[in-house]
Design a protein around this motif. Structure first.
Motif, PDB file in Angstrom:
ATOM      1  N   THR A  44       0.827  -1.206   0.000  1.00 59.70           N
ATOM      2  CA  THR A  44       0.000   0.000   0.000  1.00 59.70           C
ATOM      3  C   THR A  44       0.860   1.254   0.000  1.00 59.70           C
ATOM      4  O   THR A  44       0.576   2.219  -0.729  1.00 59.70           O
ATOM      5  CB  THR A  44      -0.930   0.005   1.226  1.00 59.70           C
ATOM      6  OG1 THR A  44      -1.719  -1.199   1.233  1.00 59.70           O
ATOM      7  CG2 THR A  44      -1.855   1.204   1.205  1.00 59.70           C
ATOM      8  N   ALA A  66       0.994   4.034  -2.960  1.00 60.26           N
ATOM      9  CA  ALA A  66       0.741   5.446  -2.671  1.00 60.26           C
ATOM     10  C   ALA A  66       1.910   6.318  -3.133  1.00 60.26           C
ATOM     11  O   ALA A  66       1.714   7.411  -3.665  1.00 60.26           O
ATOM     12  CB  ALA A  66       0.482   5.642  -1.180  1.00 60.26           C
ATOM     13  N   ASP A  83       1.627   9.164  -5.917  1.00 61.62           N
ATOM     14  CA  ASP A  83       1.997  10.515  -5.504  1.00 61.62           C
ATOM     15  C   ASP A  83       2.993  11.126  -6.482  1.00 61.62           C
ATOM     16  O   ASP A  83       2.860  12.272  -6.906  1.00 61.62           O
ATOM     17  CB  ASP A  83       2.582  10.473  -4.090  1.00 61.62           C
ATOM     18  CG  ASP A  83       2.902  11.865  -3.580  1.00 61.62           C
ATOM     19  OD1 ASP A  83       1.975  12.687  -3.484  1.00 61.62           O
ATOM     20  OD2 ASP A  83       4.078  12.134  -3.278  1.00 61.62           O
ATOM     21  N   ARG A 137      -5.703  12.873  -3.726  1.00 60.35           N
ATOM     22  CA  ARG A 137      -4.742  11.767  -3.837  1.00 60.35           C
ATOM     23  C   ARG A 137      -4.702  10.954  -2.553  1.00 60.35           C
ATOM     24  O   ARG A 137      -4.736   9.717  -2.586  1.00 60.35           O
ATOM     25  CB  ARG A 137      -3.358  12.337  -4.164  1.00 60.35           C
ATOM     26  CG  ARG A 137      -2.258  11.304  -4.309  1.00 60.35           C
ATOM     27  CD  ARG A 137      -0.908  11.981  -4.240  1.00 60.35           C
ATOM     28  NE  ARG A 137      -0.709  12.646  -2.955  1.00 60.35           N
ATOM     29  CZ  ARG A 137      -0.366  13.921  -2.818  1.00 60.35           C
ATOM     30  NH1 ARG A 137      -0.197  14.691  -3.851  1.00 60.35           N
ATOM     31  NH2 ARG A 137      -0.196  14.446  -1.607  1.00 60.35           N
ATOM     32  N   ASP A 138      -4.630  11.635  -1.404  1.00 61.40           N
ATOM     33  CA  ASP A 138      -4.582  10.923  -0.126  1.00 61.40           C
ATOM     34  C   ASP A 138      -5.868  10.142   0.127  1.00 61.40           C
ATOM     35  O   ASP A 138      -5.842   9.054   0.697  1.00 61.40           O
ATOM     36  CB  ASP A 138      -4.341  11.912   1.017  1.00 61.40           C
ATOM     37  CG  ASP A 138      -2.964  12.556   0.942  1.00 61.40           C
ATOM     38  OD1 ASP A 138      -2.094  11.991   0.251  1.00 61.40           O
ATOM     39  OD2 ASP A 138      -2.770  13.620   1.552  1.00 61.40           O
ATOM     40  N   THR A 145      -5.704   6.948  -2.326  1.00 62.99           N
ATOM     41  CA  THR A 145      -4.669   5.974  -1.942  1.00 62.99           C
ATOM     42  C   THR A 145      -4.793   5.567  -0.482  1.00 62.99           C
ATOM     43  O   THR A 145      -4.199   4.571  -0.072  1.00 62.99           O
ATOM     44  CB  THR A 145      -3.265   6.558  -2.191  1.00 62.99           C
ATOM     45  OG1 THR A 145      -3.111   7.766  -1.434  1.00 62.99           O
ATOM     46  CG2 THR A 145      -3.049   6.839  -3.659  1.00 62.99           C
ATOM     47  N   GLY A 146      -5.562   6.309   0.304  1.00 60.75           N
ATOM     48  CA  GLY A 146      -5.729   5.969   1.716  1.00 60.75           C
ATOM     49  C   GLY A 146      -7.085   5.385   2.009  1.00 60.75           C
ATOM     50  O   GLY A 146      -7.268   4.173   2.052  1.00 60.75           O
TER      51      GLY A 146
END
Length: 721
Positions: A212, A216, A220, A258-259, A262-263
């Motif tokens: 993960t 990410a 990024d 983005r966070d 990907t989170g």
């Protein structure tokens, strides 16, 4: 080195891309390495990759176009075909004509020539993808490019879930069998299996977290690189009509999106794998308790969905207030000298207080609204976590033999609460992120000014310029900036552009640089239509000096070179001498290595302008534009630059925009503009006689100078006693 460059150029030409050597960046005198060549190809619109290959791998490649092999001597050659059955490849010397037949080489011959690395290239199938608008779908597709990592991450999640189910089943066995029958051997066996299960569950958890993080990091990097390329590709007029604070605030939201993906989204998707595997097991253990848990989770989701629309409205107002707040901050920082010199601190503080209060008010109202769903879901969340256990305990009273099943169900249902809670939190954040996507897209989805890095002609300029019936109106304006402008400038001549403010002088220079391209008529350079010329090549062929020029933080040498590859200190000194900057640079403690601070406070206005002129001359451009370049200079610096004008103009076409007509008297021609029209073209002496507009401007300036001379007292000789 030349063969290596020629091999790459020939391979790119196969895909219809003409490479520009000015785009290639590598240390002067060194052989360009594969990494630099790959960047060159990618910046020109091709897909490229540098690889190390074995002979067997080279033979197995599907060769649909030429690939470049790096030679041991620093050169390169092209592979056009391979025959694995005969163990042969067909190569072409890049220096030979393309109609020459390639010749075959075997392993022994290739080993003597090839150092093992190659450059694979093809037309960039991702080009259309790079030009797609920024959106949720765009980001998901970007993540899916790493589908191998995604598959491995999901596989690790499946293994973790399976092992957790095994662990819970073992606990159920311990309670229902070991405790009931007091079987120590079974307990020992279950303990060993449970220990192994826990070990592998921890191992797969570690792997999943590593994957993960790697995913990410890749996303990024790609998003940041793409975002910066996209912003640099936007036209100048977008930045001229858009507040810098608003641009920065909007672009800052791309990190939030983005966070989130990907989170939160990635974690929730992984948890859905857990959910899909747990629900059948929970239904097998206790259908009643499972449906009760799912019903509570459904009510939680409905509560959150009901509040999405009110939060959307409030979040819009909050973002608008934050944009105003960011704009006040950026404007105050950029204009801090003006704020300090005019004592405008109270006014700026008042503006900041007003925007801060507005943003705080909308945020408070938004948080108050968000507080309601968070409060309403508490009873259902409590039931999901504890109420189900109480119901299960009640059911167990009627059937004591199901105690192990209840414990297993509770342990597994605790795993169920995590993905259900993740979905709830995701829905709660979705509006925030949706607004963030809209914010970032309002900048990133603006039309770009170029149609592709490899598109357009790249002629070698001599400097002849012609305008034919050019009409232009700025977007949003009703006044025509240029109206039927026609003139011709021979190559190598010096031309002045004069006229009252707003007459169209700077508009002509903007059109020449391709800043504004929505004009009617024809603009040609050396007979090539301006719109057909590659935009980067066009601007690199110009030297431009503006009235206000920006110097970057770094040394004087770096600012003059401007990051252009292949230039040396000798070129810097030549350009500085031509611009009249050498004398003040050499007086500085570190000379050309003197550091220019941010905002260049350690340089005077005249020094900054002379450095800008040197920066424009460093590449010896065929066309030089000076747009009020000497207006900010002190008389001494202006006289120094004007004295060098003849040398600066030698061998190049020079356009000088100036309100000071005295600096244009030696120009080959002067173009007189008024209200967007060409009133006359000719040398100074002819225009003074025949052009009323020019004569009026000249008399206004010379009358002022004559009055100054008349007011000066006549010199008086001192009388001795």
């Amino acid at each position: 080195m030349e063969l290596r460059l020629l091999a790459v150029i020939t391979a790119a030409r196969h895909y219809g891309v003409e490479l520009d050597r000015d785009d290639l960046r590598f240390p002067l005198g060194e052989v360009p390495q594969p990494a630099a060549l790959v960047d060159w190809l990618r910046n020109s619109g091709l897909w490229a990759r540098a690889v190390r290959l074995r002979w067997s791998e080279l033979l197995a490649l599907p060769i649909s176009g030429p690939l470049v092999l790096m030679g041991r001597d620093g050169g390169a050659f092209l592979v056009v075909r391979a025959d694995p059955a005969r163990q042969l490849i067909w190569v072409r010397d890049p220096a030979s004509a393309t109609d020459h037949e390639p010749h075959a080489l075997d392993l022994a011959a290739v080993t003597q020539l090839w150092e093992g690395s190659a450059i694979l290239l093809r037309a960039d199938r991702g080009g259309a993808y790079d030009n797609e608008p920024f959106s949720f779908l765009w980001l998901f597709r970007l993540i899916w490019q790493d589908k191998r990592l995604m598959k491995e991450t999901f596989a690790a999640s499946i293994m973790m879930t399976a092992l957790s189910i095994v662990s819970m089943m073992l606990v159920m066995v311990v309670i229902d069998r070991v405790v009931t029958y007091r079987s120590y051997s079974t307990l020992a066996l279950v303990s060993i299996v449970l220990g192994i299960t826990v070990f592998y569950e921890a191992y797969f958890g570690f792997i999943r977290r590593q994957l993960t993080v790697a995913l990410a990091r890749r996303v990024d990097g790609r998003v940041n690189l793409w975002m910066f390329r996209r912003v640099l590709g936007l036209p100048i007029d977008f930045f001229e009509r858009t507040q810098a604070g608003g641009v920065l605030y909007r672009l800052g939201h791309i990190g939030k999106v983005r966070d989130f993906i990907t989170g939160q989204v990635l974690t929730t998707l992984l948890d859905l794998v857990t959910l899909a595997m747990l629900i059948p097991v929970l239904l097998w253990l206790s259908p009643t308790l499972t449906w009760m848990a799912l019903l509570a989770a459904g009510v939680i989701l409905l509560i959150i969905v009901a509040f999405i629309q009110p939060v959307r409205r409030l979040y819009h107002h909050y973002n608008e207030a934050e944009i105003s707040k960011s704009t006040v901050l950026v404007e105050s920082l950029r204009g801090i000298r003006t704020v300090k010199s005019l004592g405008l601190e109270p006014q700026r503080k008042e503006a900041w207080d007003h925007t801060t209060a507005a943003a705080g008010g909308w945020k408070l109202e938004m948080l108050d609204t968000l507080n309601w769903p968070q409060t309403l879901i508490i009873p259902f969340d409590f039931f999901l976590r504890s109420g189900v256990m109480m119901v299960g305990a009640y059911l167990t009273l009627d059937d004591p033999g199901t105690g192990g099943g209840l414990v297993a169900f509770m342990m597994l249902s605790s795993r169920l609460a995590q993905p259900l809670g993740g979905i709830a939190r995701m829905l709660e954040q979705i509006e925030d992120v949706r607004a963030a996507v809209s914010m970032a897209a309002s900048v990133l989805n603006q039309p770009r000014e170029d149609t592709g890095a490899g598109a357009g002609l790249r002629p070698r300029f001599a400097g002849a310029i012609s305008f034919t019936k050019v009409d232009f109106t700025y977007p949003g304006s009703k006044t025509t900036a240029l109206d039927g402008v026609s003139f011709e400038i021979p190559a190598g001549s010096s031309v002045g552009l004069v006229g009252r403010s707003g007459s169209g002088k700077s508009t002509i220079t903007r059109l020449l640089q391709g800043i504004n391209r929505e004009y009617e008529g024809y603009i040609k350079i050396d007979g090539n239509d301006l719109r057909s010329i590659n935009l980067q090549h066009l601007r690199r062929s110009f030297g431009v000096v503006l009235q206000e020029n920006f110097l970057f933080r770094g040394t004087i040498r770096d600012n003059i070179i401007g990051g252009r590859p292949g230039l040396t200190l000798t070129d810097v000194v030549r350009a500085a001498r031509l611009a009249g900057a050498e004398e003040f640079i050499e007086r500085m403690p570190q000379g050309y290595d003197t550091v220019v601070e941010e905002g260049s406070p350690n340089l005077s206005g005249g020094q900054r302008q002379r450095l800008a002129i040197a920066r424009a001359l460093i590449t010896d451009p065929r066309i030089l534009i000076l747009d009020e370049a000497t207006s900010a200079l002190d008389p001494e610096s202006e006289a120094l630059v004007n004295a060098n004008i003849a040398r600066i103009a030698h061998g190049r076409t020079m356009l000088v925009v100036s309100h000071r007509l005295s600096s244009l008297t030696e120009m080959d021609q002067i173009i007189v503009l008024d209200r967007g029209r060409v009133m006359d073209v000719g040398p100074h002496r002819d225009l003074v006689e025949r052009c009323p507009v020019y004569r009026q401007l000249w008399l206004q300036q010379t009358r002022y100078m004559d009055s100054q001379r008349a007011a000066a007292p006549a010199p008086v000789l001192a009388q001795g006693s």
